[in-house]
Scaffold this active site. Structure first.
Site, short mmCIF file in Angstrom:
data_model
loop_
_atom_site.label_atom_id
_atom_site.label_comp_id
_atom_site.label_asym_id
_atom_site.label_seq_id
_atom_site.Cartn_x
_atom_site.Cartn_y
_atom_site.Cartn_z
N GLY A 144 -9.24 4.84 14.36
CA GLY A 144 -9.58 3.71 13.51
C GLY A 144 -8.34 2.94 13.10
O GLY A 144 -7.21 3.45 13.14
N CYS A 145 -8.55 1.69 12.69
CA CYS A 145 -7.42 0.83 12.33
C CYS A 145 -6.72 1.35 11.08
O CYS A 145 -5.49 1.52 11.07
CB CYS A 145 -7.90 -0.60 12.14
SG CYS A 145 -9.33 -0.78 11.05
N TYR A 146 -7.48 1.61 10.03
CA TYR A 146 -6.87 2.16 8.81
C TYR A 146 -6.20 3.50 9.09
O TYR A 146 -5.05 3.72 8.69
CB TYR A 146 -7.92 2.33 7.72
CG TYR A 146 -8.37 1.09 6.99
CD1 TYR A 146 -7.46 0.29 6.30
CD2 TYR A 146 -9.72 0.75 6.93
CE1 TYR A 146 -7.89 -0.83 5.58
CE2 TYR A 146 -10.15 -0.36 6.21
CZ TYR A 146 -9.24 -1.15 5.54
OH TYR A 146 -9.67 -2.24 4.83
N SER A 149 -2.77 3.25 10.53
CA SER A 149 -1.74 2.79 9.59
C SER A 149 -1.32 3.88 8.62
O SER A 149 -0.20 3.88 8.11
CB SER A 149 -2.24 1.56 8.82
OG SER A 149 -3.10 1.93 7.75
#
Lengths: 328, 328, 328, 328
Positions: A144-146, A149
């Site tokens: 996932g993107c979050y 990060s």
């Protein structure tokens, strides 16, 4: 002779981003560009240069070397099964294969897992932390993107034992609206985003269990927020150092871990902003002391290192190509 | 007969906001609207309806009942002295009288305090927590925008002993650009703000010692961020409950504390967004459990409850008027 | 004792704007706040301070003095008939009664007019140009947002014969997205508006025939554009002066015509921007020479002077109240 | 072996854009990256990946094949003279060589022309209309951003005699803020741009005489507007067809003229938006009938086809390279 890939679910933001990347790729070309469902009459392009997208055609999967799945979660599993059965490499950008436990998947996504038999095989493709496994994989769950990060700065610190094992691991994360996808909604209506800002999913966002699983701890506190921007994620992590550790040592740890990585950069000073990484496959990280905690700032482009860029990193590895091809 | 007030430093955002509020005020009128320095030729209004601003004139302070200081820090003290000597009530929106210790002021603002003799007298005007003292005060230090957003939810929880006394008190705060003022700068250039987002002042922002002083603890971790919006602050606090306490109990504590307040609202469910409070003098607060911590979301309009609105609350009290006059 | 009004279709932007205005109105109160259709279960408020909206109830129309219709076009006519039958004054913010010809309505809106018998009675409520008629009216058609921005500067110039009778009357108009309403759509998806700009409806926008009708000429060329803002319309008109006329004379004409008007302001120099009028019921106008033509810039807040503000001006007149009540 | 180019004035937006393009260029590399003035201590890069910019060094011009001048107008001429004296090809992105008449330059730019002896030699580099001359040129004046957006659709229509020779040629043009450059100013302060929109320079913008010169007529009416976006220009032209001509014929004329051009595209239907061309060197054009006029919509990225992209097109030609190299 370029190798061939298919993009299934090509009309969304991540599909279009892959098309843009592949148009410049020296060794890959997109030869099958499809919606996620057979019989779905694709919309005609709104503008003359928009890509033409075909209805889903399972036969087309046999004509390519690799398949990118840009479909909603739930829909990806069936297509993944078909592509794997045809001997193709699969990178799934949906959430279908990110959680290892089918029970947790059911709890988080509200439905039984559609292909639990593939869960043990799927590799969680945080590339810098799974390079060998991705290279050998048939099926990669693109993170996932979050979580990307958060995990890129977090994992080396955890592995080095630099964090207080009892303190919360807080990530206050902020994302542009492209993370919510291309379909209009209340949440992404211009009048609700512009000159506004909000937290959402406090205590129940689907990326929290994904981060916990990969971090190996349930102490993660993850609160996402919606920025009035299109691209980019900035996560601010609040980490309590283990006894005797400092923010400087944590920075050194990350600098050593990522010193030879092309797509992760650790700042010696200052802090990255969204614009440092927009339109690139980079994740930039800074660590600073702030009273009793270390503050880590991590930024990436949610559509690239947070989605399609990392997916291409993974596909490059799976097809025996240079990892950074098409991503410079 | 309306009472009269002066606004010194009226060309900035907070001064203009006061002018806007006073234009509708039933009991107050702005009769002296000035720049911060004598001899400063004020710019002619850019548009026909813009206010006309005069050069600073100390004599004009004698013609009013109360004085709002909207000047930069450092410049406010001299004007405050003159206004107090003339027997006028003063609300200072700058930072000059917020820190009680002249040593800390010098360390934080890089210059000796210009009027240390007034520091013991100045009242920190977080209105809901200093009503009696403000009512009796000659000089009120209007709180910073970020500190107001943090202290309103934080103080009752600290006072009730609901927080772990050893854990960090984290506030991840995000503000629109109006907090950086009206003067153009690299930081507020459209090309640097639009489609961007950043953290700044990590570990050294001037509002951190202000929050620490009022909270009575140095465990505050405050990281501000710059939103691509004009108005509004959203602070996300990560608070570790004391043993046996829950997020629900913390919410109840705040609901009881602010149940009769006109300008603070505690949500029973959901979470406030910037748009809930923009253009109002409200602070809205929500508390939710998230793993090991309680997540508190606090929003306000940085130019109103975070500056000119709260300043007017305070001036109303100091002049014997209804606290909410001109603020509904 | 305040008079009572109903708002039908109160969940949209214009309805909410009316509620905001009426909350401060000295002589009017909103006592019936409804959706547009009976049996429509209204959504619960998203935030604690949002208004509670009831399902449509025709009986409630009998309890008020005036009715604002904020419904989509087509739906307003039936409700207007019921309200008029009950002897109530009606201001319709939809397009139902703007075009005098039922044939033109059918051609433009794609359906037969639902109440052609009311068309001769309805007054086109461009207040400054229809004050007496509005005061006496039972039914007012509130002008479109774009037409208001174009007609206010245009009508006096046409009436004074200052325009070349053979030249095109060009209005290049730009609107914020609130003009497209509260319902999410492709057009108003944040990702399609932010950092974007476009013309739309070239040659076939519904406001073109409305402007032509009121201007009494088919030479109007109207091209709307969508701005990445929420509020505001700026129209740039390109007008060829009649022989011997100048831009200065056109400016004087407008200054004389609107010199005593509270809600229209003609600039002696400079040009208005959106921010000059946002959140106000004002229309600001400037006229400048540019080579062979006069360039007229006209700005207003599309939700106020372009919709709910002008509707309130009209209702005030119809109910015998001061025209500007609740609008200062 | 790549050829070498210098960029003088590299810290501004157009210089940075050239650096970005050249980083991917197959045949060119930037080997001298400088400020515009000797002795100017360049700022250290704000972020680790920002380019390092040297102080201006005239000797460095001798080490390259071509020179891009990204300096303010006025400053470019001296550097152009030095570069030409050293036998280098020069593309000047400033306004110094756009106007052929030194008198007109002095009137428009408020100072005598600094190098009038070069004016007859300089080629106005609207590439698609000056290909042969650019290829043979030593010095190219790169067109202004607005003029490029206006002239590309306008010139073929004028040359084909399709426009009424007596009617005004109106261009209502809208630009993102990057056109105003990188230096902070009132005009580009976030608080003045965001949620705002304005016309400016009505009747006196410097691009109007440039357009008039190239169009060969003083009937041009050009009104620029400032969009709350970063990149992009959209010009809406209002053109009165010559007797017997239609919008369709005008569209055909443009389709024929640009059918084989790589960087100009004429739409058969619909209309282009900013996002169709942002980050590309494209100009997209549509023509539609609207009452008595033809409405032409033209969009481009002001930093690319409106500046650095077209500059690179020109430099490619001057150095004997494929025109589109580095621009796909």
């Amino acid at each position: 002779m370029k190798k061939k890939v298919a993009i299934v679910g090509a009309s969304g933001y991540t599909g279009r981003e892959l098309l843009r990347l592949l148009a410049q790729h020296p060794f890959l070309q997109a030869t099958a560009v499809m919606t996620a469902r057979a019989g779905t009459q694709p919309e005609p392009p709104a503008f003359p240069n928009d890509p033409v997208i075909a209805a889903y055609d399972e036969q087309a999967l046999r004509t390519v070397d690799g398949v990118f799945l840009c479909t909603p979660h739930g829909a990806a599993s069936e297509i993944a099964k078909a592509a794997l059965a045809a001997g193709r490499k699969v990178v799934d950008l949906s959430a279908d294969f990110r959680l290892r436990s089918p029970e947790r998947y059911a709890a988080v996504y509200g439905a039984p897992h559609p292909a639990p038999e593939l869960l043990t095989e799927a590799i969680y493709g945080l590339t810098e932390h799974a390079r060998a496994a991705v290279t050998a994989a048939r099926l990669v769950a693109n993170p996932g993107c979050y979580p990307t990060s958060v995990l890129l700065p977090l994992l080396p610190l955890l592995q080095a034992g630099l964090l207080d094992p009892h303190a919360p691991i807080v990530s206050d994360s902020k994302s542009g609206t492209s993370g919510a996808g291309k379909n209009p909604s209340e949440r992404t209506h211009f009048g609700n985003v512009h000159e506004n800002f909000c937290a959402y999913g406090i205590g129940n966002h689907r990326h929290q269990p994904e981060i916990c699983q990969q971090a190996g701890t349930e102490r993660v506190v993850f609160v996402p927020h919606l920025l009035p921007t299109f691209r980019g994620i900035l996560s601010t992590l609040y980490l309590t150092p283990a006894t005797g550790t400092t923010a400087e040592r944590m920075r050194s740890c990350l600098q050593e871990r990522y010193g030879h990585e092309a797509f992760v950069q650790v700042y010696a000073k200052g802090a990255p902003e969204l614009r440092c990484v927009q339109m690139s496959n980079q994740c930039h990280i800074a660590v600073h002391a702030c009273g009793p905690v270390a503050v880590v700032v991590s930024v990436l482009d949610n559509l690239l290192k947070g989605a399609s860029g990392q997916a291409l990193q993974n596909m490059n590895l799976m097809l025996g190509l240079p990892e950074g091809a098409g991503l410079s």
